[in-house]
Design a protein around this motif. Structure first.
Motif, PDB file in Angstrom:
ATOM      1  N   ARG A 108      -4.439   6.043  -0.639  1.00  0.00           N
ATOM      2  CA  ARG A 108      -4.228   4.761  -1.304  1.00  0.00           C
ATOM      3  C   ARG A 108      -5.356   3.781  -1.000  1.00  0.00           C
ATOM      4  N   ASP A 135       0.825  -1.208   0.000  1.00  0.00           N
ATOM      5  CA  ASP A 135       0.000   0.000   0.000  1.00  0.00           C
ATOM      6  C   ASP A 135       0.858   1.257   0.000  1.00  0.00           C
ATOM      7  N   LEU A 136       2.109   1.135   0.432  1.00  0.00           N
ATOM      8  CA  LEU A 136       3.013   2.278   0.462  1.00  0.00           C
ATOM      9  C   LEU A 136       4.457   1.782   0.347  1.00  0.00           C
ATOM     10  N   PRO A 174       2.233   3.508  -5.454  1.00  0.00           N
ATOM     11  CA  PRO A 174       2.176   4.072  -4.095  1.00  0.00           C
ATOM     12  C   PRO A 174       3.554   4.394  -3.522  1.00  0.00           C
ATOM     13  N   TYR A 227      -1.893   3.317 -10.260  1.00  0.00           N
ATOM     14  CA  TYR A 227      -1.478   4.001  -9.038  1.00  0.00           C
ATOM     15  C   TYR A 227      -0.196   3.364  -8.501  1.00  0.00           C
TER      16      TYR A 227
END
Length: 287
Positions: free
Chosen positions: A129, A56-57, A86, A84
């Motif tokens: 996110r 997610d990051l 992240p 996307y």
């Protein structure tokens, strides 16, 4: 909305060639309450790790030997499962910030770390996110639901057509001016309309033999926009034989209750059924 628990359970990857920086970021994240933290000092491993775990990051240092953060981002874009990426970059070079954002990073943290700023940027980016993922999942669920409903509707229509074909000898539809728009079977002859004309004009030759009272009742019912179910309609042919038909119909309206036409189905009752019905009626009268 994204809950605090969802944010704290998001998956995070730290990428920095300096162990001291990795340990500092890990300590900060764990003290904040983050649970799913992974780290690597090898920038070449990032793409493979992200393909496997879909973080997610990604906290990504820009200045690394052998493969810098910009090259890592290029590799992530080539292997991205969605649009996307992240990435939150870590840099001590002010002139690298704009370049990093142009390369696809979503935000940045400056070195040396300001822990309050770092926590805030990490929290905000994870929230965005996770909202993005929820929207993506919702779109997939919505698309699947539409496909399922469409399949159900097609199946229902197929069943309806099948049942109509099995249960009736004809099907008909009229518009608001009572002009026929769909016709199958002998319905035009049944209603006393010239076959092929579809203009609502009665044919006197076809009127012969029909029960005038039944016809008048049926036409009045249609004119009053009323439904009718299993109405028995009969005629006597020129050779003296009798035919009976069972017809059903209903008016059609829009959602605003505007009349747009009529539709109906019907079936010819066989001679055996007529004789059975007459015998039953006679037996009832005898009793």
């Amino acid at each position: 909305m994204v809950s605090t628990d969802e944010i704290l359970n998001a998956s995070i990857l730290i990428v920095d060639d300096q162990d001291a920086n990795v340990q500092l970021l890990e300590q900060m994240l764990r003290e904040t309450g983050y649970q799913c933290i992974t780290s690597t000092t090898d920038p070449h491993a990032v793409c493979a790790l992200h393909r496997k775990n879909r973080y997610d990051l990604i906290l990504l240092d820009l200045q690394m030997p052998g493969m810098d953060g910009f090259q890592v981002m290029e590799g992530l874009k080539e292997n991205a499962a969605d649009d996307y990426i992240p990435v939150l970059v870590i840099t001590a070079q002010p002139d690298h910030k704009l370049r990093a954002l142009q390369a696809g990073a979503k935000d940045f943290i400056s070195k040396p770390f300001d822990l309050v700023e770092a926590r805030t940027r990490i929290h905000n980016m994870l929230e965005v996110r996770l909202l993005y993922k929820k929207l993506e999942n919702y779109s997939k669920v919505l698309e699947q639901t539409v496909q399922e409903r469409t399949a159900e509707l097609r199946e229902s229509e197929a069943r309806y057509r099948s049942l109509t074909e099995l249960a009736s000898d004809w099907y008909w539809e009229q518009d608001e001016n009572m002009n026929f728009t769909k016709v199958s079977g002998p319905v035009l002859e049944m209603l006393g309309i010239r076959v092929g004309a579809l203009d609502g004009e009665a044919d006197s030759d076809q009127d012969a033999g029909w029960n005038a009272e039944e016809r008048a009742f049926l036409q009045a019912t249609i004119a009053a926009r009323q439904p009718f179910l299993d109405f028995i309609y009969s005629r006597v042919n020129a050779d003296g034989t009798q035919q009976q038909f069972r017809v059903s119909g209903e008016p059609m309206f829009t959602q605003s209750c505007r009349f747009i036409g009529y539709r109906g189905i019907g079936v010819e009752i066989t001679t055996e059924n007529i004789e059975h019905n007459n015998a039953t009626a006679s037996d009832v009268h005898t009793r």
